[in-house]
Design an enzyme around this catalytic site. Sequence first.
Site, PDB file in Angstrom:
ATOM      1  CB  SER A 114      86.562 -60.441 -49.669  1.00  0.00           C
ATOM      2  OG  SER A 114      86.368 -60.720 -48.299  1.00  0.00           O
ATOM      3  CG  ASN A 137      90.628 -56.137 -48.726  1.00  0.00           C
ATOM      4  OD1 ASN A 137      90.075 -56.857 -47.916  1.00  0.00           O
ATOM      5  ND2 ASN A 137      90.937 -54.875 -48.461  1.00  0.00           N
ATOM      6  CD  GLU A 138      87.903 -53.816 -46.465  1.00  0.00           C
ATOM      7  OE1 GLU A 138      88.527 -52.735 -46.541  1.00  0.00           O
ATOM      8  OE2 GLU A 138      87.641 -54.368 -45.378  1.00  0.00           O
ATOM      9  CB  ILE A 139      87.345 -52.874 -54.892  1.00  0.00           C
ATOM     10  CG1 ILE A 139      88.851 -52.971 -54.609  1.00  0.00           C
ATOM     11  CG2 ILE A 139      87.079 -51.812 -55.939  1.00  0.00           C
ATOM     12  CD1 ILE A 139      89.699 -53.315 -55.820  1.00  0.00           C
TER      13      ILE A 139
END
Length: 592
Positions: free
Chosen positions: A242, A193-195
């Site tokens: 994502s 998530n969001e890395i």
Amino acid sequence: KAVASKQVKLAPCVNKISIPFAVTDPKLWYPIGLGEQTLYAFKAKLIVGQKKVDERSKRTGLRTVELRQKPDQFGTSFEFLVNGIPVFGRGANWIPADIFPTRITKEKYKTLLTSLRDANMNMLRVWGGGIYEDDYYYDLADEMGILVWQDFMFACSMYPGDKPFLDNVRQEAIDNVKRLRDHPSIVIWVGNNEIETAWQHWGGWKDKNPSHVWDDYQKIFLRLLPQVLEEYDPSRPYWQSSPSSNFQADSEFQGIGDTHYWQVWHASKPFSEYENQFPRFMSEYGFQSFPEFETIKTYTTAEDRMSIETPVMLAHQRHPRGNQLVREYMLREYDQPKDFESFLYVSQVLQAEGIKLGAEHLRRLMPRNMGSLYWQANDCWQVASWSAMDYFGRWKALMFYTKRFYAPMAVSIQSDGSMLNFFVVSDSPEMKKAELNVDLIDLGGKSIMAKTLDVSVEPLKGKSYLSVPLAELLNGSDERSVVVLAELKIDGSTISRNQYYFKPFKEIAFSRPQIATAVTPTPGGFKLKLTSDRVARAVYLSGISSGAFKENYFDLFPGRPIEVEFRDEANLTAEEFRRLLKVRSLVDAFNN
């Protein structure tokens, strides 16, 4: 029945044995709304001589899944196909249901997932900042036909790439992939998530960190996890982060991959900015509200409830600007609510109206956009947050709105500044015949203009079937004293209703409606019939904690009664139900 057997000679240690067989005329597993959730039980026995020495069973569904990424005039598509049928992802992000995972019972899992299914969701994203959920969670998703977007548990941080850490990651991934791979509900594995977007956009991570930090990222998400999946579950697509454009463009580019959009909320952009976004799949967007008053009473005293700024209330607001942002957005649409409980109520309507605007826009874009997963479905404790259900599973206004704007076929009204456009969105793979009714009424319920249109609703698409110039529609009527009502009917039954107000609530000439109620006992509860002499916004039914209303936070129009079922859990009499019932509309939240 036995379908296959094989004589084998076992060697010491681990033996891998394949026994091919065919399932004749199998019944396929489908997501909810597209077919049955057929599940098969497969059993394997190990027999030595004449003696059974071991046995294993596995339940699964038979289906195909594809993540179609096909170049088009907008960029590259991002759509899931199950058994060859495109599926629009209607859902939300799932977080752990408790800050102490051992307290999550099977009953709680079932209650929450049943609620999400009943709110017309067909997809949940298991967020990478949470946990790999218990097997039972995925069993329920299989049974209910809820698709699962499964993140690996990495989020919002860079991770080391030394051998001991990578070995640990590999074993954790193998364990969970092997544990979960037979669930037909899981349709994608996502690395984190969001890395990727954090590296590119969050406070100069890319410039402040040495290059090996990014090299370590690639070790995990571009090599290790794909290798694990290639060996243990090659049947599903893998997406490395994502949001992401898969390195074909910036991670926040909306023409490729999935999108997280947070300018509404973090950057204080107006809700109308949702309609300026054109993603291929929106996997995060959201807005906060406060939980139900009954939930807040579980962690406060009367003194704590003097305002949302008391120490206890602030301790249950974990965003540093959360209260400020809720109030800022609220005062754009409404006057200041008259008291603490009214502020909670208006915050929920504010959240629901904002997410409704975004979700309906995303559905109207179909097939250009093929997913709407708002943040977030549920909560891990009693707190002001972005959730649609609070910690106890109580539905906020957003859940009731969700049930309406995620209906498999729904009517949606959109203004482009000069025209009012009436869309119908359909997730069905088949064309449907329907009737679209449009009314312009004043706040007393008087019809000013009415149109009826027979429509052939196209499959898997959002489309405008009627456009009316605003000047023609209003024909001199004051925008502050009228509302547009649209109803979609099939075979004479209303399957979707929506409304459009030309001005914010605080600019409309609402007066206090007289809402009448009629209560009828039913097996397991009560049926409540509501009527009103004037347009009533966001009618809120409360006062009875031992049960649940099937509908709430709805607009009530003169001459159009609404019937609401109540599931009773306390064996109330009709008189007790009437005495406890509270009915309010939005005007009751303000000093007039």
